[in-house]
Write a protein that holds these residues in place. Structure first.
Motif, PDB file in Angstrom:
ATOM      1  N   PHE A  91      -6.448  -2.129 -12.692  1.00 51.20           N
ATOM      2  CA  PHE A  91      -6.366  -0.900 -13.492  1.00 51.20           C
ATOM      3  C   PHE A  91      -4.895  -0.543 -13.684  1.00 51.20           C
ATOM      4  O   PHE A  91      -4.186  -0.289 -12.714  1.00 51.20           O
ATOM      5  N   VAL A  92      -4.460  -0.543 -14.938  1.00 53.43           N
ATOM      6  CA  VAL A  92      -3.080  -0.177 -15.270  1.00 53.43           C
ATOM      7  C   VAL A  92      -3.077   1.249 -15.806  1.00 53.43           C
ATOM      8  O   VAL A  92      -3.668   1.534 -16.853  1.00 53.43           O
ATOM      9  N   HIS A  93      -2.436   2.148 -15.058  1.00 60.25           N
ATOM     10  CA  HIS A  93      -2.391   3.566 -15.423  1.00 60.25           C
ATOM     11  C   HIS A  93      -1.301   3.836 -16.462  1.00 60.25           C
ATOM     12  O   HIS A  93      -0.317   3.105 -16.561  1.00 60.25           O
ATOM     13  N   ASP A  98       1.149   6.571 -10.767  1.00 60.50           N
ATOM     14  CA  ASP A  98      -0.250   6.670 -10.339  1.00 60.50           C
ATOM     15  C   ASP A  98      -0.790   5.332  -9.847  1.00 60.50           C
ATOM     16  O   ASP A  98      -1.811   5.289  -9.164  1.00 60.50           O
ATOM     17  N   GLY A  99      -0.106   4.243 -10.195  1.00 64.28           N
ATOM     18  CA  GLY A  99      -0.579   2.920  -9.805  1.00 64.28           C
ATOM     19  C   GLY A  99       0.332   2.200  -8.836  1.00 64.28           C
ATOM     20  O   GLY A  99       0.084   1.045  -8.488  1.00 64.28           O
ATOM     21  N   LEU A 100       1.418   2.880  -8.412  1.00 60.09           N
ATOM     22  CA  LEU A 100       2.372   2.281  -7.484  1.00 60.09           C
ATOM     23  C   LEU A 100       2.499   3.135  -6.236  1.00 60.09           C
ATOM     24  O   LEU A 100       2.218   4.339  -6.249  1.00 60.09           O
ATOM     25  N   ARG A 101       2.943   2.499  -5.156  1.00 60.25           N
ATOM     26  CA  ARG A 101       3.364   3.239  -3.959  1.00 60.25           C
ATOM     27  C   ARG A 101       4.871   3.434  -4.090  1.00 60.25           C
ATOM     28  O   ARG A 101       5.656   2.509  -3.877  1.00 60.25           O
ATOM     29  N   MET A 102       5.268   4.636  -4.470  1.00 49.61           N
ATOM     30  CA  MET A 102       6.676   4.873  -4.810  1.00 49.61           C
ATOM     31  C   MET A 102       7.595   4.827  -3.593  1.00 49.61           C
ATOM     32  O   MET A 102       8.805   4.651  -3.721  1.00 49.61           O
ATOM     33  N   GLN A 159       4.002  -2.254 -12.041  1.00 48.20           N
ATOM     34  CA  GLN A 159       2.583  -1.932 -11.862  1.00 48.20           C
ATOM     35  C   GLN A 159       1.714  -3.094 -12.365  1.00 48.20           C
ATOM     36  O   GLN A 159       0.699  -3.442 -11.746  1.00 48.20           O
ATOM     37  N   ILE A 160       2.107  -3.712 -13.462  1.00 46.07           N
ATOM     38  CA  ILE A 160       1.364  -4.857 -14.002  1.00 46.07           C
ATOM     39  C   ILE A 160       1.414  -6.022 -13.018  1.00 46.07           C
ATOM     40  O   ILE A 160       0.395  -6.670 -12.751  1.00 46.07           O
ATOM     41  N   LEU A 164      -1.846  -7.852 -11.290  1.00 48.65           N
ATOM     42  CA  LEU A 164      -2.241  -9.202 -11.703  1.00 48.65           C
ATOM     43  C   LEU A 164      -2.009 -10.268 -10.643  1.00 48.65           C
ATOM     44  O   LEU A 164      -2.467 -11.401 -10.796  1.00 48.65           O
ATOM     45  N   VAL A 165      -1.331  -9.932  -9.566  1.00 51.68           N
ATOM     46  CA  VAL A 165      -0.966 -10.938  -8.565  1.00 51.68           C
ATOM     47  C   VAL A 165      -2.190 -11.606  -7.936  1.00 51.68           C
ATOM     48  O   VAL A 165      -2.128 -12.773  -7.528  1.00 51.68           O
ATOM     49  N   THR A 166      -3.322 -10.919  -7.873  1.00 47.10           N
ATOM     50  CA  THR A 166      -4.520 -11.513  -7.258  1.00 47.10           C
ATOM     51  C   THR A 166      -5.406 -12.242  -8.274  1.00 47.10           C
ATOM     52  O   THR A 166      -6.520 -12.650  -7.950  1.00 47.10           O
ATOM     53  N   GLY A 167      -4.905 -12.393  -9.515  1.00 46.87           N
ATOM     54  CA  GLY A 167      -5.660 -13.149 -10.506  1.00 46.87           C
ATOM     55  C   GLY A 167      -6.961 -12.519 -10.939  1.00 46.87           C
ATOM     56  O   GLY A 167      -7.997 -13.192 -10.967  1.00 46.87           O
TER      57      GLY A 167
END
Length: 256
Positions: A91-93, A98-102, A159-160, A164-167
């Motif tokens: 899920f790309v916010h 919202d999609g990262l641990r800052m 975030q992308i 996507l790292v887990t395919g």
């Protein structure tokens, strides 16, 4: 061919207000679906119902899982749905924060998703994180830098990479270029188009920007007041819209 995702009769209400009503469609492997409409049209509500972030009042979302074939994700247990969101889904916010641990490094953000699916070798995780930073056009030397030191466009690319790292096989995107300036948007869209093609990803993209769906989406759904008013091939709808609302959307862009 078995659909990767089958959406049937998804409905979500907020009291008397209809978020989305009786939405159905199939998405096939490697296909990108765009969902457009003005603010309040129901497109984000629909996306969140499909992605398991909202529970619909009616309908089902059937995903063709690797292990057990087609499964209704609405009735899945929370642990099953959480594992799906770490493996086959992403899920790309709109807002990268919202999609990262800052508070952790860029490498830590990418590596955290790998660890969630069982990776434990530090060297391999760090190596994969560096590789993915480069794939999204971030210098691998910044692997230990925190996202707070990145520009908005770099945060979105990070975030992308994290997603996507887990395919995954299906990516949900909520206004992925929203809030970025035009030159940054163009670079991000070019990157996304390449990744979708190279990884044979399926994607569902919610946006108000018709240029985004023109570039990325094979098919398009137009939503108004929680309902799909037109659906078909992207170029067909944008070049020759049939519904009055679709015509209004397209003409408003041409007049800008």
């Amino acid at each position: 061919m078995t659909p990767l995702l089958s959406v049937r009769g998804i409905t979500k209400r907020y009291g008397t207000h209809i978020g989305c009503a009786d939405v159905s469609f199939d998405l096939y492997p490697g296909e990108v679906m765009g969902i457009v409409g003005e603010s309040g049209s129901g497109k984000s509500t629909l996306l969140n119902c499909m992605a398991g972030q909202l529970v619909p009042d009616a309908g089902e979302v059937v995903f063709d899982t690797r292990a057990n074939g087609p499964q209704n994700t609405v009735t899945m247990s929370e642990p099953e749905r959480r594992m799906l969101s770490r493996t086959d889904w992403a899920f790309v916010h709109q807002h990268a924060c919202d999609g990262l641990r800052m508070g952790i490094s860029a490498g830590g953000n990418v590596g955290e998703r790998l660890m969630a699916v069982g990776e434990r070798h530090y060297g391999d995780i760090r190596g994969d994180a560096k590789d993915w930073l480069q794939r999204v056009e971030i210098d691998a030397a910044r692997v230990d830098d925190r996202p707070t030191t990145f520009s908005g466009g770099m945060q979105q690319r990070l975030q992308i990479a994290r997603n996507l790292v887990t395919g995954p096989r299906l990516v949900f995107m909520d206004e992925p270029t929203g809030g970025l300036d035009v030159s940054v948007q163009a670079r991000l869209l070019d990157l996304l188009r390449g990744l979708v093609r190279d990884m044979n990803l399926s994607a569902i993209i919610v946006t108000h920007d018709l240029a985004v769906v023109r570039l990325l989406a094979d098919r398009l759904m137009v939503m108004k007041s929680g309902r799909v008013v037109e659906a078909g091939l992207t170029d067909q709808i944008l070049d020759d819209p049939q519904h009055a609302y679709s015509q209004l959307l397209v003409s408003s862009v041409l007049q800008v």
